[in-house]
Design a protein around this motif. Structure first.
Motif, PDB file in Angstrom:
ATOM      1  N   ASN A  86      -0.302   8.332  -9.512  1.00  9.88           N
ATOM      2  CA  ASN A  86      -0.506   9.809  -9.944  1.00  9.88           C
ATOM      3  C   ASN A  86      -1.664  10.342  -9.223  1.00  9.88           C
ATOM      4  O   ASN A  86      -1.977  11.733  -9.021  1.00  9.88           O
ATOM      5  N   LYS A  87      -2.720   9.586  -9.154  1.00 11.54           N
ATOM      6  CA  LYS A  87      -3.998   9.803  -8.517  1.00 11.54           C
ATOM      7  C   LYS A  87      -4.345   9.129  -7.548  1.00 11.54           C
ATOM      8  O   LYS A  87      -4.312   7.734  -7.642  1.00 11.54           O
ATOM      9  N   ILE A  88      -4.855   9.515  -6.364  1.00 13.14           N
ATOM     10  CA  ILE A  88      -5.081   8.826  -5.126  1.00 13.14           C
ATOM     11  C   ILE A  88      -6.669   9.335  -4.746  1.00 13.14           C
ATOM     12  O   ILE A  88      -6.789  10.536  -4.478  1.00 13.14           O
ATOM     13  N   ALA A  89      -7.496   8.296  -4.488  1.00 11.74           N
ATOM     14  CA  ALA A  89      -8.923   8.446  -4.201  1.00 11.74           C
ATOM     15  C   ALA A  89      -9.251   7.823  -2.932  1.00 11.74           C
ATOM     16  O   ALA A  89      -8.931   6.604  -2.993  1.00 11.74           O
ATOM     17  N   PHE A  90      -9.742   8.394  -1.941  1.00 10.80           N
ATOM     18  CA  PHE A  90     -10.141   7.747  -0.670  1.00 10.80           C
ATOM     19  C   PHE A  90     -11.514   8.054  -0.608  1.00 10.80           C
ATOM     20  O   PHE A  90     -12.401   8.833  -1.047  1.00 10.80           O
ATOM     21  N   PHE A  91     -12.331   6.725  -0.213  1.00 10.43           N
ATOM     22  CA  PHE A  91     -13.710   6.831  -0.401  1.00 10.43           C
ATOM     23  C   PHE A  91     -14.375   6.023   0.850  1.00 10.43           C
ATOM     24  O   PHE A  91     -13.763   5.044   1.391  1.00 10.43           O
ATOM     25  N   GLY A  92     -15.207   6.554   1.624  1.00 10.26           N
ATOM     26  CA  GLY A  92     -15.949   6.131   2.712  1.00 10.26           C
ATOM     27  C   GLY A  92     -17.320   6.700   2.914  1.00 10.26           C
ATOM     28  O   GLY A  92     -17.519   7.664   2.716  1.00 10.26           O
ATOM     29  N   SER A 150     -13.587   7.459 -13.070  1.00  8.15           N
ATOM     30  CA  SER A 150     -13.564   7.297 -14.715  1.00  8.15           C
ATOM     31  C   SER A 150     -12.391   8.131 -15.281  1.00  8.15           C
ATOM     32  O   SER A 150     -11.913   7.761 -16.410  1.00  8.15           O
ATOM     33  N   MET A 151     -11.656   9.173 -14.442  1.00  7.36           N
ATOM     34  CA  MET A 151     -10.503   9.832 -14.897  1.00  7.36           C
ATOM     35  C   MET A 151      -9.407   9.348 -14.644  1.00  7.36           C
ATOM     36  O   MET A 151      -8.171   9.826 -14.792  1.00  7.36           O
ATOM     37  N   MET A 152      -9.556   8.303 -13.715  1.00 11.20           N
ATOM     38  CA  MET A 152      -8.073   7.626 -13.080  1.00 11.20           C
ATOM     39  C   MET A 152      -7.760   6.349 -14.149  1.00 11.20           C
ATOM     40  O   MET A 152      -8.377   5.947 -14.996  1.00 11.20           O
ATOM     41  N   LYS A 153      -6.221   6.090 -14.197  1.00 14.56           N
ATOM     42  CA  LYS A 153      -5.728   5.353 -15.150  1.00 14.56           C
ATOM     43  C   LYS A 153      -5.088   4.246 -14.093  1.00 14.56           C
ATOM     44  O   LYS A 153      -4.985   4.110 -13.128  1.00 14.56           O
ATOM     45  N   GLN A 154      -4.749   3.214 -14.950  1.00 12.89           N
ATOM     46  CA  GLN A 154      -3.702   2.026 -14.362  1.00 12.89           C
ATOM     47  C   GLN A 154      -2.599   2.732 -13.618  1.00 12.89           C
ATOM     48  O   GLN A 154      -1.852   3.561 -14.106  1.00 12.89           O
ATOM     49  N   GLY A 155      -2.304   2.060 -12.356  1.00 10.78           N
ATOM     50  CA  GLY A 155      -1.197   2.601 -11.523  1.00 10.78           C
ATOM     51  C   GLY A 155      -1.792   3.528 -10.581  1.00 10.78           C
ATOM     52  O   GLY A 155      -1.063   3.776  -9.518  1.00 10.78           O
ATOM     53  N   ASP A 156      -3.048   4.340 -10.755  1.00 12.00           N
ATOM     54  CA  ASP A 156      -3.666   5.126  -9.937  1.00 12.00           C
ATOM     55  C   ASP A 156      -4.113   4.189  -8.718  1.00 12.00           C
ATOM     56  O   ASP A 156      -4.423   2.730  -8.777  1.00 12.00           O
ATOM     57  N   LEU A 157      -4.653   4.727  -7.616  1.00  4.51           N
ATOM     58  CA  LEU A 157      -4.942   3.938  -6.436  1.00  4.51           C
ATOM     59  C   LEU A 157      -6.417   4.698  -5.722  1.00  4.51           C
ATOM     60  O   LEU A 157      -6.485   5.626  -5.558  1.00  4.51           O
ATOM     61  N   LYS A 203      -0.639  17.025   2.025  1.00  4.32           N
ATOM     62  CA  LYS A 203       0.457  17.826   2.443  1.00  4.32           C
ATOM     63  C   LYS A 203       1.682  17.044   2.143  1.00  4.32           C
ATOM     64  O   LYS A 203       2.771  18.049   2.117  1.00  4.32           O
ATOM     65  N   LEU A 204       1.724  15.948   1.555  1.00  2.00           N
ATOM     66  CA  LEU A 204       3.052  15.222   1.193  1.00  2.00           C
ATOM     67  C   LEU A 204       3.232  15.600  -0.502  1.00  2.00           C
ATOM     68  O   LEU A 204       4.289  15.034  -1.089  1.00  2.00           O
ATOM     69  N   GLY A 205       2.165  16.449  -0.990  1.00  2.00           N
ATOM     70  CA  GLY A 205       2.410  16.679  -2.559  1.00  2.00           C
ATOM     71  C   GLY A 205       1.763  15.806  -3.343  1.00  2.00           C
ATOM     72  O   GLY A 205       1.848  15.936  -4.538  1.00  2.00           O
ATOM     73  N   LEU A 206       0.813  14.882  -2.806  1.00  2.00           N
ATOM     74  CA  LEU A 206       0.291  13.881  -3.575  1.00  2.00           C
ATOM     75  C   LEU A 206      -0.995  14.394  -4.137  1.00  2.00           C
ATOM     76  O   LEU A 206      -1.701  15.191  -3.469  1.00  2.00           O
ATOM     77  N   ASN A 207      -1.403  13.671  -5.205  1.00  2.00           N
ATOM     78  CA  ASN A 207      -2.964  14.234  -5.788  1.00  2.00           C
ATOM     79  C   ASN A 207      -3.992  13.494  -4.854  1.00  2.00           C
ATOM     80  O   ASN A 207      -4.333  12.402  -5.670  1.00  2.00           O
ATOM     81  N   ALA A 252       0.721  -1.054   0.048  1.00  2.00           N
ATOM     82  CA  ALA A 252      -0.190  -0.089   0.125  1.00  2.00           C
ATOM     83  C   ALA A 252       0.920   1.238   0.066  1.00  2.00           C
ATOM     84  O   ALA A 252       0.703   2.385  -0.820  1.00  2.00           O
ATOM     85  N   ALA A 253       1.885   1.167   0.524  1.00  2.00           N
ATOM     86  CA  ALA A 253       2.822   2.342   0.837  1.00  2.00           C
ATOM     87  C   ALA A 253       3.480   2.527  -0.462  1.00  2.00           C
ATOM     88  O   ALA A 253       3.709   3.833  -0.825  1.00  2.00           O
ATOM     89  N   SER A 254       4.002   1.458  -1.119  1.00  2.00           N
ATOM     90  CA  SER A 254       4.752   1.670  -2.615  1.00  2.00           C
ATOM     91  C   SER A 254       3.662   2.173  -3.488  1.00  2.00           C
ATOM     92  O   SER A 254       4.038   3.083  -4.296  1.00  2.00           O
ATOM     93  N   HIS A 255       2.295   1.618  -3.435  1.00  2.00           N
ATOM     94  CA  HIS A 255       1.058   2.405  -4.583  1.00  2.00           C
ATOM     95  C   HIS A 255       1.045   3.858  -4.187  1.00  2.00           C
ATOM     96  O   HIS A 255       0.684   4.468  -5.185  1.00  2.00           O
TER      97      HIS A 255
END
Length: 283
Positions: free
Chosen positions: A134-140, A176-183, A157-161, A126-129
């Motif tokens: 390029n994009k990270i989405a949290f959902f709950g 729908s705007m996220m790609k392979q490698g996104d999380l 704060k770490l500069g991540l999207n 998880a930390a590696s991904h």
């Protein structure tokens, strides 16, 4: 947990255990609150038995392994006299101070037990991904949304999207705007929330990696997730609110945040320092 409590099951089957298993059973019955934070070696030593006897006992009682036995006992402890997360709370004579002590006990137990439910390899994955996406989405949804917001704030704060949402329609549009490698990180204690399951399915179709922060149980979300960040199953279905589970979720998020900060902190320190200077001027 099974319909019959694990402690009641142990008492009922005392005559069926071997002498060594009986020693393990006796210690558990006398000290059920200690077991969730103990190791196999510690239980073997305290019960004057062997680690092999502890393992055999777990299989005999139907827990499978010591990890699952600890989870079952932790949940049973929280729905016993110390329970504060059920509507039966109305019937107790607790004071504000006694409830504070029970909340503290419950949260502490959930966090400590997470060291046994969280898999090292899954956490490192998880930390590696998180670092490479390029994009990270949290959902709950419901009580799982506040941890999602906390995660967005920390990783931003770490500069991540990073973004967070509790709205299914918004999350689908974003996915729908996220790609392979996104999380996509889905936070759901039960792992049964309809929106969470459908979102995980859509992520698979998109080729987006899905990580789930969920209870250690074979739920639909658990089965679908590429990365399983498991918290102990210490909540009841009919509960007052998300209490211990939320603390366990936040604990995992904090650990992931610090893991990434440890790796990239030097690169972003100037930006963090600059933002602190600006904020300090408003105090």
């Amino acid at each position: 947990m099974n319909e019959i409590s694990i402690l009641a099951k142990i008492r009922k089957n005392l005559s069926l255990f071997t002498d060594a298993e009986g020693k393990v059973a006796g210690y558990i019955l006398d000290h059920p609150g200690f077991i969730p934070t103990m190791t196999t070696r510690e239980l073997a030593k305290q019960s004057d038995s062997s680690e092999a006897s502890v393992v055999r006992f777990c299989k005999t009682i139907g827990a499978g392994n010591f990890k699952m036995l600890k989870i079952m006992l932790a949940k049973e402890n929280t729905i016993g006299d110390e329970n504060i997360n059920h509507f039966a709370l109305f019937e107790t004579e607790d004071t504000p101070l006694s409830l504070f002590q029970k909340v503290t006990y419950l949260n502490k137990s959930a966090i400590e037990l997470s060291t046994h439910t969280l898999d090292k390899r899954e956490f490192e994955q998880a930390a590696s991904h998180l670092k490479s996406a390029n994009k990270i989405a949290f959902f709950g949804v419901g009580g799982s949304f506040p941890p999602a917001i906390d995660a967005q704030y920390k990783f931003m704060k770490l500069g991540l999207n990073a973004t967070a949402s509790s709205d299914f329609h918004y999350a689908v549009s974003q996915l729908s705007m996220m790609k392979q490698g996104d999380l996509l990180v889905i936070i759901s204690t039960s792992g049964k929330t309809k929106e969470s399951i459908e979102l995980a399915q859509y992520a698979k179709e998109q080729g987006v990696i899905t990580a789930a922060i969920t209870a250690l149980r074979k739920s639909p979300l658990y089965k679908m997730a590429d990365i399983k960040l498991c918290i102990p199953d210490v909540e009841e279905e009919q509960r007052v609110g998300s209490i211990a589970s939320r603390m366990a979720q936040l604990n995992i998020i904090d650990a992931l945040y610090l893991s990434l900060f440890h790796e990239i902190g030097k690169e972003i320190y100037p930006s963090i320092h600059k933002s602190k200077e600006i904020l300090s001027k408003r105090k």
